[in-house]
Design an enzyme around this catalytic site. Structure first.
Site: not given
Ligand SMILES: NC(=O)c1ccc[n+]([C@@H]2O[C@H](COP(=O)([O-])OP(=O)(O)OC[C@H]3O[C@@H](n4cnc5c(N)ncnc54)[C@H](O)[C@@H]3O)[C@@H](O)[C@H]2O)c1
Length: 268
Positions: A153-154
Protein backbone atom coordinates in the site's frame (compact mmCIF):
# COMPACT_ATOMS: atom_id res chain seq x y z
CA UNK A 1 16.74 34.14 5.66
CA UNK A 2 15.83 32.01 2.68
CA UNK A 3 12.03 31.93 3.19
CA UNK A 4 11.43 35.41 4.60
CA UNK A 5 7.71 36.33 4.70
CA UNK A 6 6.68 33.17 2.79
CA UNK A 7 3.50 31.51 4.05
CA UNK A 8 4.10 27.76 4.31
CA UNK A 9 1.60 25.03 5.13
CA UNK A 10 3.30 21.87 6.40
CA UNK A 11 1.35 18.69 7.19
CA UNK A 12 2.20 16.06 9.81
CA UNK A 13 4.34 18.36 11.98
CA UNK A 14 3.74 16.55 15.30
CA UNK A 15 7.01 14.65 15.15
CA UNK A 16 9.78 13.39 12.86
CA UNK A 17 10.53 14.97 9.50
CA UNK A 18 7.47 17.29 9.51
CA UNK A 19 8.39 18.69 12.92
CA UNK A 20 11.91 19.43 11.70
CA UNK A 21 10.67 21.05 8.46
CA UNK A 22 8.37 23.35 10.47
CA UNK A 23 11.23 24.34 12.80
CA UNK A 24 13.75 24.98 10.01
CA UNK A 25 11.22 26.85 7.83
CA UNK A 26 10.41 29.17 10.76
CA UNK A 27 14.16 29.70 11.33
CA UNK A 28 14.44 30.69 7.67
CA UNK A 29 11.74 33.34 8.16
CA UNK A 30 8.61 31.51 6.94
CA UNK A 31 5.20 32.08 8.48
CA UNK A 32 4.43 28.46 9.29
CA UNK A 33 0.93 26.97 9.26
CA UNK A 34 1.53 23.60 10.88
CA UNK A 35 -0.98 20.78 11.02
CA UNK A 36 -1.27 17.28 12.42
CA UNK A 37 -4.09 14.92 13.29
CA UNK A 38 -2.54 14.72 16.79
CA UNK A 39 -3.40 17.91 18.70
CA UNK A 40 -0.95 17.40 21.59
CA UNK A 41 2.32 16.87 19.72
CA UNK A 42 1.32 19.30 16.95
CA UNK A 43 0.55 22.18 19.31
CA UNK A 44 3.72 21.49 21.36
CA UNK A 45 5.91 21.77 18.25
CA UNK A 46 4.37 25.12 17.32
CA UNK A 47 4.68 26.43 20.90
CA UNK A 48 8.42 25.62 20.76
CA UNK A 49 8.81 27.52 17.46
CA UNK A 50 7.03 30.58 18.84
CA UNK A 51 9.06 30.42 22.07
CA UNK A 52 12.21 30.63 19.91
CA UNK A 53 10.97 33.75 18.12
CA UNK A 54 9.52 32.03 15.03
CA UNK A 55 6.09 32.63 13.52
CA UNK A 56 3.74 29.63 13.49
CA UNK A 57 0.15 28.60 14.09
CA UNK A 58 -1.21 25.09 14.59
CA UNK A 59 -4.38 23.68 13.01
CA UNK A 60 -5.61 20.23 13.97
CA UNK A 61 -6.23 18.43 10.68
CA UNK A 62 -6.50 14.90 9.37
CA UNK A 63 -5.38 15.35 5.76
CA UNK A 64 -7.52 12.46 4.55
CA UNK A 65 -10.73 14.33 5.52
CA UNK A 66 -11.82 17.01 3.06
CA UNK A 67 -13.61 19.18 5.64
CA UNK A 68 -10.45 19.22 7.81
CA UNK A 69 -8.33 20.29 4.84
CA UNK A 70 -10.83 23.04 3.89
CA UNK A 71 -10.55 24.33 7.46
CA UNK A 72 -6.72 24.21 7.29
CA UNK A 73 -6.64 26.28 4.09
CA UNK A 74 -9.26 28.70 5.48
CA UNK A 75 -7.18 29.24 8.64
CA UNK A 76 -4.06 29.96 6.56
CA UNK A 77 -5.93 32.51 4.43
CA UNK A 78 -7.68 34.07 7.43
CA UNK A 79 -4.30 34.54 9.17
CA UNK A 80 -1.97 35.45 6.30
CA UNK A 81 -4.12 36.11 3.20
CA UNK A 82 -2.15 33.79 0.92
CA UNK A 83 -0.28 30.48 0.59
CA UNK A 84 3.20 30.41 -0.98
CA UNK A 85 4.41 26.92 -0.04
CA UNK A 86 2.77 23.58 0.69
CA UNK A 87 4.71 20.63 2.11
CA UNK A 88 2.71 17.41 2.00
CA UNK A 89 4.60 15.44 4.64
CA UNK A 90 1.89 13.57 6.63
CA UNK A 91 2.31 9.88 5.91
CA UNK A 92 1.68 6.44 7.37
CA UNK A 93 3.22 3.07 6.58
CA UNK A 94 3.29 -0.49 7.86
CA UNK A 95 4.93 -3.75 6.83
CA UNK A 96 2.69 -6.76 6.39
CA UNK A 97 2.57 -9.75 4.06
CA UNK A 98 0.52 -8.84 0.98
CA UNK A 99 -1.82 -11.81 1.54
CA UNK A 100 -2.73 -10.27 4.92
CA UNK A 101 -3.36 -6.71 3.70
CA UNK A 102 -7.06 -6.06 4.32
CA UNK A 103 -9.01 -3.35 2.45
CA UNK A 104 -9.01 -1.18 5.60
CA UNK A 105 -5.16 -1.39 5.75
CA UNK A 106 -5.02 -0.35 2.11
CA UNK A 107 -7.46 2.55 2.64
CA UNK A 108 -5.62 3.83 5.72
CA UNK A 109 -2.36 4.27 3.83
CA UNK A 110 -3.81 5.43 0.52
CA UNK A 111 -6.17 7.89 2.24
CA UNK A 112 -3.40 9.70 4.12
CA UNK A 113 -0.43 9.37 1.77
CA UNK A 114 -2.15 9.84 -1.61
CA UNK A 115 -5.68 11.22 -1.06
CA UNK A 116 -4.38 13.62 1.63
CA UNK A 117 -1.71 14.90 -0.78
CA UNK A 118 -4.35 15.39 -3.49
CA UNK A 119 -6.79 17.20 -1.16
CA UNK A 120 -4.17 19.62 0.22
CA UNK A 121 -2.61 20.22 -3.20
CA UNK A 122 -5.90 21.03 -4.94
CA UNK A 123 -7.14 23.46 -2.31
CA UNK A 124 -3.72 25.14 -1.93
CA UNK A 125 -3.39 25.55 -5.70
CA UNK A 126 -6.75 27.36 -5.84
CA UNK A 127 -5.17 29.96 -3.51
CA UNK A 128 -1.76 29.98 -5.26
CA UNK A 129 -3.48 30.79 -8.56
CA UNK A 130 -4.77 34.03 -6.99
CA UNK A 131 -1.23 35.25 -6.20
CA UNK A 132 0.31 33.71 -9.32
CA UNK A 133 3.07 31.74 -7.56
CA UNK A 134 3.62 28.66 -5.44
CA UNK A 135 5.93 25.79 -4.57
CA UNK A 136 4.61 22.37 -3.59
CA UNK A 137 6.87 19.77 -2.03
CA UNK A 138 5.54 16.26 -1.66
CA UNK A 139 7.50 14.00 0.66
CA UNK A 140 8.01 10.76 -1.23
CA UNK A 141 10.42 7.97 -0.35
CA UNK A 142 13.09 5.79 -1.92
CA UNK A 143 10.15 3.36 -2.25
CA UNK A 144 9.12 5.56 -5.19
CA UNK A 145 12.05 4.14 -7.18
CA UNK A 146 12.20 0.53 -5.99
CA UNK A 147 9.98 -1.49 -3.69
CA UNK A 148 10.21 -3.49 -0.51
CA UNK A 149 8.36 -6.75 0.16
CA UNK A 150 5.51 -6.20 2.61
CA UNK A 151 4.93 -2.53 1.81
CA UNK A 152 2.50 -2.70 -1.13
CA UNK A 153 0.00 0.00 0.00
CA UNK A 154 2.84 2.42 0.88
CA UNK A 155 4.71 1.71 -2.35
CA UNK A 156 1.52 2.17 -4.39
CA UNK A 157 0.64 5.40 -2.56
CA UNK A 158 4.09 6.94 -2.95
CA UNK A 159 4.41 5.95 -6.64
CA UNK A 160 1.01 7.66 -6.95
CA UNK A 161 2.41 10.75 -5.23
CA UNK A 162 5.16 10.91 -7.87
CA UNK A 163 2.59 10.66 -10.69
CA UNK A 164 0.36 13.29 -9.09
CA UNK A 165 3.34 15.63 -8.59
CA UNK A 166 4.54 15.31 -12.19
CA UNK A 167 1.02 15.86 -13.50
CA UNK A 168 0.53 19.00 -11.38
CA UNK A 169 4.02 20.24 -12.35
CA UNK A 170 3.19 19.97 -16.05
CA UNK A 171 -0.30 21.46 -15.74
CA UNK A 172 0.74 24.52 -13.71
CA UNK A 173 4.26 25.19 -15.04
CA UNK A 174 3.03 28.12 -17.14
CA UNK A 175 1.29 29.60 -14.11
CA UNK A 176 4.39 29.79 -11.92
CA UNK A 177 3.41 26.95 -9.58
CA UNK A 178 6.11 24.32 -9.14
CA UNK A 179 5.69 20.83 -7.68
CA UNK A 180 8.45 18.40 -6.72
CA UNK A 181 8.88 15.19 -4.78
CA UNK A 182 11.52 15.03 -2.04
CA UNK A 183 12.33 11.37 -1.46
CA UNK A 184 14.21 10.51 1.75
CA UNK A 185 16.05 7.26 2.45
CA UNK A 186 16.04 5.87 5.99
CA UNK A 187 15.71 8.82 8.39
CA UNK A 188 16.16 8.67 12.15
CA UNK A 189 12.56 9.26 13.22
CA UNK A 190 10.24 6.90 15.12
CA UNK A 191 10.58 4.30 12.33
CA UNK A 192 14.33 4.01 13.04
CA UNK A 193 13.56 3.50 16.74
CA UNK A 194 11.09 0.74 15.76
CA UNK A 195 13.67 -0.91 13.47
CA UNK A 196 16.27 -0.95 16.27
CA UNK A 197 13.70 -2.28 18.77
CA UNK A 198 12.75 -5.12 16.41
CA UNK A 199 16.40 -6.18 15.78
CA UNK A 200 18.13 -8.77 18.03
CA UNK A 201 20.45 -5.92 19.13
CA UNK A 202 21.27 -2.33 18.19
CA UNK A 203 24.70 -3.56 16.97
CA UNK A 204 22.98 -6.02 14.57
CA UNK A 205 20.68 -3.29 13.27
CA UNK A 206 23.62 -0.90 12.75
CA UNK A 207 25.69 -3.61 11.01
CA UNK A 208 22.89 -4.39 8.57
CA UNK A 209 22.12 -0.78 7.72
CA UNK A 210 25.82 0.19 7.51
CA UNK A 211 26.19 -2.45 4.82
CA UNK A 212 23.15 -1.17 2.93
CA UNK A 213 23.60 2.61 3.19
CA UNK A 214 26.87 3.77 1.56
CA UNK A 215 27.10 6.71 4.00
CA UNK A 216 26.80 4.17 6.83
CA UNK A 217 24.05 5.87 8.84
CA UNK A 218 20.42 6.93 8.69
CA UNK A 219 19.77 10.55 7.75
CA UNK A 220 18.78 13.25 10.21
CA UNK A 221 15.38 15.00 9.88
CA UNK A 222 17.18 18.36 9.46
CA UNK A 223 19.00 16.98 6.41
CA UNK A 224 15.58 16.57 4.79
CA UNK A 225 14.33 19.93 6.10
CA UNK A 226 17.17 21.90 4.46
CA UNK A 227 16.51 20.24 1.10
CA UNK A 228 12.84 21.21 1.54
CA UNK A 229 13.96 24.83 2.14
CA UNK A 230 15.83 24.75 -1.17
CA UNK A 231 12.82 23.34 -3.04
CA UNK A 232 10.47 25.83 -1.37
CA UNK A 233 12.65 28.86 -2.13
CA UNK A 234 13.35 30.70 -5.37
CA UNK A 235 16.81 29.07 -5.38
CA UNK A 236 15.13 26.11 -7.12
CA UNK A 237 13.16 28.26 -9.59
CA UNK A 238 13.89 26.02 -12.63
CA UNK A 239 13.10 22.72 -10.87
CA UNK A 240 9.64 21.26 -11.28
CA UNK A 241 8.31 17.72 -11.71
CA UNK A 242 11.48 16.25 -10.19
CA UNK A 243 11.84 13.45 -7.68
CA UNK A 244 14.90 14.45 -5.65
CA UNK A 245 16.59 11.89 -3.41
CA UNK A 246 18.28 12.38 -0.05
CA UNK A 247 19.25 8.80 0.77
CA UNK A 248 22.93 8.62 1.75
CA UNK A 249 23.56 6.74 -1.52
CA UNK A 250 21.16 3.88 -0.69
CA UNK A 251 19.49 3.69 -4.12
CA UNK A 252 22.87 3.92 -5.90
CA UNK A 253 24.07 0.70 -4.30
CA UNK A 254 23.63 -2.31 -6.58
CA UNK A 255 23.97 -4.96 -3.88
CA UNK A 256 25.01 -4.75 -0.25
CA UNK A 257 28.65 -5.47 0.58
CA UNK A 258 29.80 -9.07 0.45
CA UNK A 259 30.34 -10.50 3.92
CA UNK A 260 33.74 -11.90 2.83
CA UNK A 261 36.81 -10.57 1.02
CA UNK A 262 36.89 -11.83 -2.56
CA UNK A 263 40.16 -12.06 -4.51
CA UNK A 264 40.41 -9.63 -7.43
CA UNK A 265 38.53 -10.82 -10.49
CA UNK A 266 39.79 -10.05 -13.99
CA UNK A 267 37.71 -10.51 -17.11
CA UNK A 268 39.37 -12.37 -20.04
N1 LIG B 1 11.47 8.28 8.41
C1 LIG B 1 11.83 7.70 7.28
O1 LIG B 1 12.75 6.87 7.22
C2 LIG B 1 11.14 8.09 5.99
C3 LIG B 1 11.72 7.66 4.79
C4 LIG B 1 11.11 8.01 3.59
C5 LIG B 1 9.95 8.77 3.60
N2 LIG B 1 9.40 9.18 4.75
C6 LIG B 1 8.18 9.98 4.69
O2 LIG B 1 8.33 11.16 5.44
C7 LIG B 1 7.10 11.56 6.00
C8 LIG B 1 7.27 11.71 7.51
O3 LIG B 1 7.82 10.52 8.05
P1 LIG B 1 8.24 10.40 9.58
O4 LIG B 1 9.21 9.29 9.67
O5 LIG B 1 8.59 11.74 10.10
O6 LIG B 1 6.84 9.92 10.20
P2 LIG B 1 6.30 9.97 11.72
O7 LIG B 1 5.35 8.83 11.84
O8 LIG B 1 7.41 10.09 12.69
O9 LIG B 1 5.45 11.35 11.75
C9 LIG B 1 4.33 11.50 10.92
C10 LIG B 1 3.45 12.61 11.46
O10 LIG B 1 2.31 12.71 10.58
C11 LIG B 1 1.12 12.72 11.34
N3 LIG B 1 0.02 12.14 10.54
C12 LIG B 1 -0.15 10.85 10.17
N4 LIG B 1 -1.29 10.72 9.48
C13 LIG B 1 -1.85 11.95 9.40
C14 LIG B 1 -3.04 12.45 8.82
N5 LIG B 1 -3.91 11.64 8.19
N6 LIG B 1 -3.31 13.77 8.91
C15 LIG B 1 -2.45 14.60 9.57
N7 LIG B 1 -1.32 14.17 10.16
C16 LIG B 1 -1.02 12.86 10.07
C17 LIG B 1 1.43 11.89 12.58
O11 LIG B 1 0.54 12.22 13.66
C18 LIG B 1 2.89 12.28 12.86
O12 LIG B 1 2.98 13.43 13.69
C19 LIG B 1 6.09 10.49 5.59
O13 LIG B 1 5.40 10.91 4.44
C20 LIG B 1 6.96 9.29 5.28
O14 LIG B 1 6.37 8.43 4.36
C21 LIG B 1 9.97 8.85 5.97
Amino acid sequence: MRLKEKVAIITGTGRGIGKSIAKVFAKEGAKVVACDRDLGTGQAGVDAIVANGGEAIFVKCDVSIEENVKNLIAKAIETHGRIDILVNNAGVNFVKKFEEVEPEDWDRVINTDLRGTYLCTRLAILEMLKTGAGSIINIGTIHSLACMAGAAPYDAAKWGVVGLTKSVAVEFADRNIRANVLSPGLIATQIWEDIKAAAPSIEEAMKYWKANIPMGRPGKPEEIAYLAVFLASDESSYITGSNILADGGLTSLLISKEPFESKSIEGQ
